[in-house]
Design a protein around this motif. Structure first.
Motif, PDB file in Angstrom:
ATOM      1  N   LEU A   1      44.332  49.979  31.984  1.00 10.52           N
ATOM      2  CA  LEU A   1      44.779  50.193  33.097  1.00 10.52           C
ATOM      3  C   LEU A   1      43.328  48.808  33.432  1.00 10.52           C
ATOM      4  O   LEU A   1      43.875  49.103  34.714  1.00 10.52           O
ATOM      5  CB  LEU A   1      43.076  51.155  32.812  1.00 10.52           C
ATOM      6  N   GLU A   2      43.891  48.005  32.783  1.00  6.90           N
ATOM      7  CA  GLU A   2      42.683  46.443  33.253  1.00  6.90           C
ATOM      8  C   GLU A   2      43.931  45.850  34.747  1.00  6.90           C
ATOM      9  O   GLU A   2      42.958  45.203  35.862  1.00  6.90           O
ATOM     10  CB  GLU A   2      42.087  45.979  32.306  1.00  6.90           C
ATOM     11  N   ASP A   3      45.265  45.974  33.813  1.00  8.94           N
ATOM     12  CA  ASP A   3      46.367  45.562  34.995  1.00  8.94           C
ATOM     13  C   ASP A   3      46.632  46.079  36.365  1.00  8.94           C
ATOM     14  O   ASP A   3      46.751  45.437  37.240  1.00  8.94           O
ATOM     15  CB  ASP A   3      47.412  44.941  33.685  1.00  8.94           C
ATOM     16  N   ALA A   4      46.413  47.202  36.020  1.00  6.67           N
ATOM     17  CA  ALA A   4      46.486  48.257  37.070  1.00  6.67           C
ATOM     18  C   ALA A   4      45.483  47.995  37.924  1.00  6.67           C
ATOM     19  O   ALA A   4      46.003  47.623  39.123  1.00  6.67           O
ATOM     20  CB  ALA A   4      46.024  49.558  36.304  1.00  6.67           C
ATOM     21  N   TRP A   5      44.177  47.599  37.244  1.00  2.14           N
ATOM     22  CA  TRP A   5      43.157  47.793  38.836  1.00  2.14           C
ATOM     23  C   TRP A   5      43.263  46.357  39.110  1.00  2.14           C
ATOM     24  O   TRP A   5      43.340  46.420  40.540  1.00  2.14           O
ATOM     25  CB  TRP A   5      41.749  47.325  37.278  1.00  2.14           C
ATOM     26  N   LYS A   6      43.677  45.193  38.553  1.00  2.20           N
ATOM     27  CA  LYS A   6      43.651  43.890  39.348  1.00  2.20           C
ATOM     28  C   LYS A   6      44.585  43.987  40.680  1.00  2.20           C
ATOM     29  O   LYS A   6      44.798  44.010  41.529  1.00  2.20           O
ATOM     30  CB  LYS A   6      44.993  43.279  38.331  1.00  2.20           C
ATOM     31  N   ASP A   7      46.779  45.166  40.300  1.00  2.00           N
ATOM     32  CA  ASP A   7      47.139  45.754  41.154  1.00  2.00           C
ATOM     33  C   ASP A   7      46.083  45.615  42.482  1.00  2.00           C
ATOM     34  O   ASP A   7      46.583  46.567  43.797  1.00  2.00           O
ATOM     35  CB  ASP A   7      48.597  45.935  40.625  1.00  2.00           C
ATOM     36  N   ILE A   8      45.496  47.042  42.546  1.00  2.57           N
ATOM     37  CA  ILE A   8      44.577  47.859  43.411  1.00  2.57           C
ATOM     38  C   ILE A   8      43.823  47.612  43.978  1.00  2.57           C
ATOM     39  O   ILE A   8      44.117  47.226  45.203  1.00  2.57           O
ATOM     40  CB  ILE A   8      44.176  49.532  42.154  1.00  2.57           C
ATOM     41  N   SER A   9      42.837  46.717  43.475  1.00  3.63           N
ATOM     42  CA  SER A   9      42.177  45.541  44.385  1.00  3.63           C
ATOM     43  C   SER A   9      43.148  44.307  44.695  1.00  3.63           C
ATOM     44  O   SER A   9      42.768  43.715  46.403  1.00  3.63           O
ATOM     45  CB  SER A   9      41.507  44.825  42.825  1.00  3.63           C
ATOM     46  N   THR A  10      44.210  44.352  44.790  1.00  8.17           N
ATOM     47  CA  THR A  10      45.032  43.486  45.274  1.00  8.17           C
ATOM     48  C   THR A  10      45.690  43.961  46.574  1.00  8.17           C
ATOM     49  O   THR A  10      44.946  43.886  47.546  1.00  8.17           O
ATOM     50  CB  THR A  10      46.275  42.223  44.565  1.00  8.17           C
ATOM     51  N   ILE A  11      46.206  45.276  46.989  1.00  3.89           N
ATOM     52  CA  ILE A  11      46.807  45.898  48.047  1.00  3.89           C
ATOM     53  C   ILE A  11      45.596  46.522  48.873  1.00  3.89           C
ATOM     54  O   ILE A  11      45.228  46.559  50.598  1.00  3.89           O
ATOM     55  CB  ILE A  11      47.117  47.449  47.433  1.00  3.89           C
ATOM     56  N   TYR A  12      43.964  46.883  47.982  1.00  3.14           N
ATOM     57  CA  TYR A  12      42.874  47.742  48.576  1.00  3.14           C
ATOM     58  C   TYR A  12      42.317  46.534  49.528  1.00  3.14           C
ATOM     59  O   TYR A  12      42.028  46.918  50.732  1.00  3.14           O
ATOM     60  CB  TYR A  12      41.659  47.476  47.546  1.00  3.14           C
ATOM     61  N   ALA A  13      42.069  44.754  49.270  1.00  6.92           N
ATOM     62  CA  ALA A  13      42.032  43.621  49.516  1.00  6.92           C
ATOM     63  C   ALA A  13      42.935  43.089  50.762  1.00  6.92           C
ATOM     64  O   ALA A  13      42.458  42.698  52.338  1.00  6.92           O
ATOM     65  CB  ALA A  13      41.540  42.676  48.862  1.00  6.92           C
TER      66      ALA A  13
END
Length: 248
Positions: free
Chosen positions: A20-32
């Protein structure tokens, strides 16, 4: 780096691996990249649900749906949004909105996903005491050749305890991609027995799922599937025991 679609593919894999931590990094990237892209809100909704942050999950699914509907999108990903929000509406007790969300999810979903959505809508129909509609959804779900996990819910909702007992060993023998994924499968088994009002077996499998890593206690306390047993002293004691351990 600029192709958000590839991040989405990787997020799906990371979710499957329970990273989940790694997933959140990618989610934050596309959100930004672009906050007008609904997909980032879909994944944020899924992430927060997996983290047991239910209000945050609901808000993000709601935001994704607003963007999609404003753009008249027909993308099948919308089914994820309606399913996510519908699941939470069901848990929050808003059955009318639940039925509306699952109905939209069903119309936009791929056929391979419709059986599970029909079962979710059937639960809401039961809550509304729309028995004939609930039974129609259950029978329709069978037409899609559901997997064993969904089939377990079908038999449980039909009150067919014998068929559930037959299915359980097959479900428990299935391999999972991570311990928490296995725990979720065992939680599903606990749900079958809770729906059937078999308190002893429901609690047995519920405790086993928690010991395996299932820790969504906020969800557990409002999950429709647990309604028959969640007010019993044994259920309350079990949740307090493991929730206190989690907080420590």
């Amino acid at each position: 780096p600029s192709k958000y679609l590839f991040y989405e593919y990787r997020i799906d894999v990371l979710f499957e691996m329970d990273k989940l931590e790694d997933a959140w990094k990618d989610i934050s990237t596309i959100y930004a990249m672009d906050k007008t892209i609904p997909d980032s809100y879909v994944y944020r909704g899924q992430y927060f649900f997996k983290c047991d942050s239910l209000q945050a999950s609901f808000q993000n699914f709601n935001q994704a749906i607003s963007i999609y509907e404003n753009n008249n999108a027909q993308c099948w990903v919308m089914s994820r949004c309606y399913r996510g929000r519908g699941n939470l509406n069901l848990a929050f007790g808003d059955t009318d909105k639940t039925i509306a969300d699952f109905t939209k999810a069903i119309t936009k979903a791929r056929d391979a996903k419709k059986d599970n959505l029909l079962i979710l809508r059937a639960k809401a129909q039961f809550l509304k005491n729309n028995i004939s509609s609930a039974q129609a959804d259950i029978e329709a779900a069978l037409d899609y050749k559901p997997d064993t996990l969904t089939l377990g819910y079908i038999y449980a909702l039909k009150g067919n305890a014998g068929e559930v007992e037959v299915l359980v060993p097959n479900i428990l023998s299935k391999k999972a991609s991570c311990d928490r994924c296995k725990a979720s499968m065992i939680y599903d088994v606990a749900c079958y027995f809770a729906i059937l009002n078999n308190k002893e077996k429901a609690l047995q499998y519920l405790e086993k799922s928690i010991q395996m890593g299932f820790n969504k206690f906020n969800w557990l306390l409002i999950d429709y599937d647990m309604k028959n047993i969640k007010n019993t002293p044994e259920f309350i004691a079990l949740i307090e025991k493991y929730r206190n351990n989690k907080q420590k």
